[in-house]
Every structure is written in C-alpha cells, then in structure tokens.
Scaffold this active site. Structure first.
Site, PDB file in Angstrom:
ATOM      1  N   HIS A 107      19.876  50.554  -6.491  1.00 51.27           N
ATOM      2  CA  HIS A 107      19.753  51.110  -5.141  1.00 51.27           C
ATOM      3  C   HIS A 107      18.631  50.467  -4.331  1.00 51.27           C
ATOM      4  O   HIS A 107      18.591  50.592  -3.119  1.00 51.27           O
ATOM      5  CB  HIS A 107      19.634  52.642  -5.176  1.00 51.27           C
ATOM      6  CG  HIS A 107      18.300  53.154  -5.634  1.00 51.27           C
ATOM      7  ND1 HIS A 107      17.918  53.182  -6.945  1.00 51.27           N
ATOM      8  CD2 HIS A 107      17.253  53.670  -4.947  1.00 51.27           C
ATOM      9  CE1 HIS A 107      16.693  53.689  -7.041  1.00 51.27           C
ATOM     10  NE2 HIS A 107      16.268  54.004  -5.829  1.00 51.27           N
ATOM     11  N   LYS A 123      17.957  49.286   0.112  1.00 48.33           N
ATOM     12  CA  LYS A 123      16.910  49.848   0.971  1.00 48.33           C
ATOM     13  C   LYS A 123      16.757  48.963   2.202  1.00 48.33           C
ATOM     14  O   LYS A 123      16.679  47.734   2.083  1.00 48.33           O
ATOM     15  CB  LYS A 123      15.571  49.928   0.213  1.00 48.33           C
ATOM     16  CG  LYS A 123      15.556  51.053  -0.830  1.00 48.33           C
ATOM     17  CD  LYS A 123      14.166  51.260  -1.398  1.00 48.33           C
ATOM     18  CE  LYS A 123      14.192  52.217  -2.574  1.00 48.33           C
ATOM     19  NZ  LYS A 123      14.305  53.622  -2.204  1.00 48.33           N
ATOM     20  N   ASP A 142      13.458  50.952 -16.959  1.00 46.72           N
ATOM     21  CA  ASP A 142      13.819  51.908 -15.914  1.00 46.72           C
ATOM     22  C   ASP A 142      13.726  51.283 -14.520  1.00 46.72           C
ATOM     23  O   ASP A 142      14.629  51.454 -13.700  1.00 46.72           O
ATOM     24  CB  ASP A 142      12.894  53.136 -16.010  1.00 46.72           C
ATOM     25  CG  ASP A 142      13.303  54.249 -15.066  1.00 46.72           C
ATOM     26  OD1 ASP A 142      14.518  54.473 -14.918  1.00 46.72           O
ATOM     27  OD2 ASP A 142      12.424  54.897 -14.468  1.00 46.72           O
ATOM     28  N   HIS A 148      14.862  47.112 -10.307  1.00 44.29           N
ATOM     29  CA  HIS A 148      14.275  47.188  -8.966  1.00 44.29           C
ATOM     30  C   HIS A 148      13.210  46.111  -8.716  1.00 44.29           C
ATOM     31  O   HIS A 148      13.205  45.451  -7.677  1.00 44.29           O
ATOM     32  CB  HIS A 148      13.646  48.558  -8.710  1.00 44.29           C
ATOM     33  CG  HIS A 148      14.550  49.716  -9.017  1.00 44.29           C
ATOM     34  ND1 HIS A 148      15.919  49.626  -8.944  1.00 44.29           N
ATOM     35  CD2 HIS A 148      14.286  50.996  -9.388  1.00 44.29           C
ATOM     36  CE1 HIS A 148      16.445  50.815  -9.261  1.00 44.29           C
ATOM     37  NE2 HIS A 148      15.471  51.648  -9.540  1.00 44.29           N
ATOM     38  N   LYS A 196       4.068  55.234 -13.451  1.00 46.14           N
ATOM     39  CA  LYS A 196       4.260  56.620 -13.009  1.00 46.14           C
ATOM     40  C   LYS A 196       2.916  57.330 -13.094  1.00 46.14           C
ATOM     41  O   LYS A 196       1.996  56.843 -13.739  1.00 46.14           O
ATOM     42  CB  LYS A 196       5.271  57.327 -13.913  1.00 46.14           C
ATOM     43  CG  LYS A 196       6.704  56.846 -13.676  1.00 46.14           C
ATOM     44  CD  LYS A 196       7.713  57.927 -14.011  1.00 46.14           C
ATOM     45  CE  LYS A 196       9.145  57.437 -13.895  1.00 46.14           C
ATOM     46  NZ  LYS A 196       9.718  57.544 -12.555  1.00 46.14           N
TER      47      LYS A 196
HETATM   48  C1  BG6 Z   1      15.157  55.047 -10.501  1.00 41.45           C
HETATM   49  C2  BG6 Z   1      14.344  55.326 -11.736  1.00 41.45           C
HETATM   50  O1  BG6 Z   1      16.080  54.021 -10.726  1.00 41.45           O
HETATM   51  O2  BG6 Z   1      14.301  54.668  -9.453  1.00 41.45           O
HETATM   52  C3  BG6 Z   1      13.293  56.384 -11.468  1.00 41.45           C
HETATM   53  O3  BG6 Z   1      15.198  55.747 -12.787  1.00 41.45           O
HETATM   54  C4  BG6 Z   1      12.465  56.016 -10.261  1.00 41.45           C
HETATM   55  O4  BG6 Z   1      12.455  56.589 -12.591  1.00 41.45           O
HETATM   56  C5  BG6 Z   1      13.369  55.658  -9.088  1.00 41.45           C
HETATM   57  O5  BG6 Z   1      11.649  57.119  -9.940  1.00 41.45           O
HETATM   58  C6  BG6 Z   1      12.585  55.135  -7.906  1.00 41.45           C
HETATM   59  O6  BG6 Z   1      13.461  55.042  -6.832  1.00 41.45           O
HETATM   60  P1  BG6 Z   1      12.978  55.417  -5.360  1.00 41.45           P
HETATM   61  O7  BG6 Z   1      14.136  55.096  -4.497  1.00 41.45           O
HETATM   62  O8  BG6 Z   1      12.616  56.856  -5.398  1.00 41.45           O
HETATM   63  O9  BG6 Z   1      11.803  54.553  -5.142  1.00 41.45           O
END
Ligand code: BG6
Length: 472
Positions: free
Chosen positions: A182, A186, A239, A244, A334
């Site tokens: 995702h 963005k 994760d 990302h 985190k």
């Molecule tokens: C997810 C992870 O893919 O992305 C999460 O599993 C993380 O742990 C999240 O918090 C972060 O996404 P965003 O869009 O909230 O920055």
C-alpha cells in the site's frame, strides 16, 4: 465501470476494519465505484443478513461524523455474506451460485474481484478452490473478468515467494494478479517520481558525484498493539522492510522510465531493486543493527522468549554507476517517540573547501551541517522540503540554513485525492497495475532480504525504551 462483485476473505480481520472497508466506503461516497456493485464477505459464522450488516458497521473503523449515516446505510445495502470455511470446496460451489444469482438479477455477467487478507498459510487453499470452481474465468461469452488482490507478506523468503508465485502463475494470468504494497499507492510516494522527472532542478544532480547518502525512515509511535500474534516471528524487516522501505528505495534509486506506462515504471523499479548489493559476511555486523523495545515480550500474543526485532537499520548499496559508494540507510522501528516516515537525500557539500572555510563552515570543518538536504515527508504532514544556505544578515559573510517547503496541508483540499487503499481498490477495478508490485520487484527484494534473515540470529539485539527518538 462495469458491474463488479467484490469478494472479501478476511472481512472480519484487522485490515478490513482499519483500511479496506473504510476505503471502499470512501470510494462509494465519492461515486467512484461501479453503479452496480456487491460485496460478499466470507465468514465462518452464521448471521441474518441484518446481523451481518450490523456487525460490519460496528467493525468498520470510521470516525464519528466522517461519513453521513445515510451513506453508510446505503453502502451496507450492497453487502451479503457466504458462510463457510476457506478450505471447504462446498463453500465455493455455494459462492459461485450466489454470484450467478446476482448476475441473473443484473442481467449480465459481472466482474469478480477477490481480496485476500488472511494468513498466508491459507492462500493456497483459497486460490486453488477459486480456480477449481472456475471463478477465475470469464463467463461463456468472454465478459466478466476475475482479479485477485493479494496482501503482503508475499512469501516469507525467496523460496516461499517463488512457490506462491508459481501457484498464482498456474491458476491466473499476470494481468489478473494485483500484489498489494500500500505504500506504492500513497500520494506522497507517487509524488517522488513526479517531482524527480517533472523538474529539471534535481535530476541532473541525482548521482554519486553530488549525492552523499540517502536515509529512508519509517518510524511508528505505535507498538505491536493487538497484532502481537501476527507480528511475533515476522518482525520489522519482513513487516515493513522487504516491502514498504524497499518500495521507497526503488523510487529514489530507479532510472527514468522510457514512458510512464505501467510496464516501463515497474521494470525500472524492479531494476533498481535487483541492483541492491547482497550483504556479505564482512558487512553484516558493520552495516546492520536490530533491536527490540523494552516490554515487547510482554505484549499480548508474543512469546516471552521472543527474539523478534521491532527495529532495524541497514546500510544498503546499489550497484550502478549512478549510486556507486552512496549508502542508503534503511531504518524502521515501532514504539518510537513520534510517527514519521520520510526520505532524506543528502547532497555533498560542494562549498566545503578550505577557501570557503570561514564563511561557509566556520566551526563545522567537515561541513556535516552544511549539506543541502531534500526531504520527502511521506507522513504525517506530507510534503517536500529543501534545506539550503543563505547569508546571515550582518557585516560578516557567514551563512545560515533556511528551508523551502511544500506541504500538502497548505494547498486547497484536492477532491480527487485518494487514500492509499482507496487508490488500490480503484486501480484494481480499472485494471491498472502500476501501483502494485510486480513479481520481479518482489523477487529482487527477497533476494536482498533473505540472506539477512538467514543470519539474523547472529546479530546482537539492541534493547530500546518505548518513546525513543534515535537508536545509537
Ligand atoms: C503494514 C504493517 O504493512 O504497514 C504495519 O504490517 C505497519 O505493521 C503499517 O504499521 C504502516 O502503514 P501506514 O500506512 O500506517 O504507514
């Protein structure tokens, strides 16, 4: 848009509640869904139709006042459910019959969009059953496509990602597969390409000759919250690192695509990732840090002896004439003091010469503080800023830093702007795969990450306090 049925596996899960359902509702309110659409949730429980809608309503994480009650109600009118287990063939027969009943009511063959937000161990069963029940095929007259939206993690390492890909390739065509990261959807990430290639100000400098280092950070204030059971054993690198963070790296490191068409963009992103230099035994301890916040092992669902990392920092390098010798620091954690995702591109301080010593770098002989920095702020407070230097008013020629910045929040609200999941669902409906990860991207990122994971246990674990700002 043509009539479409959205079938959700995992409709009562965390992702559906936080992201998927609110995004679908957002598109509905913006009138960006097909006039004829239906949502079928697959669930183990049995409900009346009303109970099901009520449970979806209370499950959906939306803020009070964010949507009109009337819109939510009409939106939920499109929902129904199919009861059964994900691995039960009979459930798919019944699902096919429900889809056929909707088609008969609409008087045409509708499209089918499947969304999988379930533990990866269930993928194989679901995908095989979808194919066996022929829901992966168009209707006899050739109308009505089937597409699959598949969530990360896409595999656990190179081998498992390859097997999943093989399975998908056997059952579906590539045009039917939409692999979600995702972050790619963005708005602030899409802006990286626009900013780089629509302006001629920075691209000529996008080179080792001028760039000193790149720092990509994804800091979250949240802990693992109620996701301990999922997170434990997965860890930060799988994760958010493999996906990302590397997606952000690809957008910074890639070359200009031949065109801004889907295949050219995805090819260049994949090419950049495939040039990541694998970590060697020599660089392993020097270039990588892993950490865990104090109290992680007491989180719900986490094993008390867990060695899962909640933080990592990696110095990565990209093998290309453009990037030779330029470190990319990839960092995520985190339980940090604040949530902040940004990319800093540090330019070499070309003014850092003895002749300019007094004026430009006075008591900072290495010019650390005298670098121009271009920052892409991904979230929150999305925007772009540039640090540059100007003469400090006065009788001596010394400089001071200033900032040029663009903040999305300062511009008028863009009615067309879509949230990340809204954009992903929209693009899946219209069949645009640009903002979805390709097989080549996924394989290249696993190729870089897998050898690190294999030796993860050899690295000392740094403990850090919740609310930390920085890890030494
Ligand atoms: C997810 C992870 O893919 O992305 C999460 O599993 C993380 O742990 C999240 O918090 C972060 O996404 P965003 O869009 O909230 O920055």
């Amino acid at each position: 848009m043509e009539p479409t049925i959205f079938i959700i596996f995992g409709i009562t899960g965390d992702l559906a509640s936080r992201k998927l359902l609110p995004a679908l509702l957002g598109l509905y309110v913006k009138k960006m869904l097909p006039k004829r659409f239906a949502v079928i949730g697959i669930t183990r429980r049995s409900f009346t139709r009303e109970e099901f809608r009520e449970s979806i309503r209370s499950h959906m994480n939306i803020k009070q006042g964010q949507f009109k009650e009337e819109d939510v109600k009409h939106f939920l009118d499109h929902f129904s459910y199919e009861q059964g287990m994900f691995d039960d063939q009979k459930m798919y027969v019944s699902l096919a019959a429900s889809i056929k009943a909707i088609d008969d009511r609409w008087g045409q063959c509708s499209n089918k969009l499947f969304h999988l937000s379930v533990p990866p161990t269930l993928y194989e069963g679901i995908l095989t059953n979808v194919a066996q029940s022929e829901l992966n095929k168009p209707c006899a007259d050739g109308t009505g496509w089937t597409r699959i939206l598949i969530e990360k993690p896409f595999g656990n390492d190179t081998n498992t990602a390859q097997s999943l890909d093989k399975l998908l390739g056997k059952l579906f065509d590539e045009e039917q597969i939409f692999r979600i990261d995702h972050y790619l959807a963005k708005e602030s990430l899409q802006n990286i390409l626009a900013f780089r290639f629509a302006n001629n100000m920075f691209e000529p400098l996008w080179h080792r000759q001028y760039i000193d280092k790149v720092h990509i950070k994804l800091f979250e204030k949240v802990t693992v919250e109620n996701r301990g059971q999922f997170y434990d054993g997965v860890g930060a690198l799988k994760d958010v690192g493999q996906n990302h963070i590397l997606a952000m790296l690809a957008l910074i490191a890639m070359d200009e695509p031949k065109s801004f068409e889907v295949n050219d963009i995805r090819r260049e992103r994949a090419k950049a990732l495939s040039k990541l230099i694998p970590i060697t035994p020599r660089t392993f301890e020097k270039h990588i840090v892993r950490g865990q916040y104090d109290g992680y092992i007491s989180e719900l669902g986490v094993r008390p002896e867990s060695t899962t990392e909640t933080y990592f920092r990696i110095e990565a390098h990209v093998k290309s004439p453009r990037w030779k010798g330029v470190p990319f620091y990839l960092e995520s954690g985190k339980a940090f003091a604040e949530a902040r995702t940004e990319i800093d591109v540090y330019f070499k301080s070309t003014s850092c010469k003895p002749a300019n010593a007094k004026a430009f770098h006075g008591d900072d002989p290495k010019c650390i503080e005298k670098q121009n920095v271009l920052t892409f702020r991904i979230q929150p407070d999305e925007g772009i800023k540039v640090r540059f230097f100007v003469k400090k008013p006065g009788v001596t020629l010394i400089t001071e830093p200033k900032v040029l910045k663009f903040r999305y929040a300062d511009t008028l609200a863009h009615p067309e702007a879509l949230g990340d999941y809204e954009r992903l669902i929209h693009d899946a409906f219209v069949g645009d795969q640009t903002l979805f990860a390709s097989t080549d991207e996924i394989m290249a990122s696993w190729k870089f990450v897998t050898p690190i994971l294999e030796k993860w246990g050899d690295l000392p674990m740094k403990k850090y306090k919740k609310g930390t700002v920085e890890i030494e």
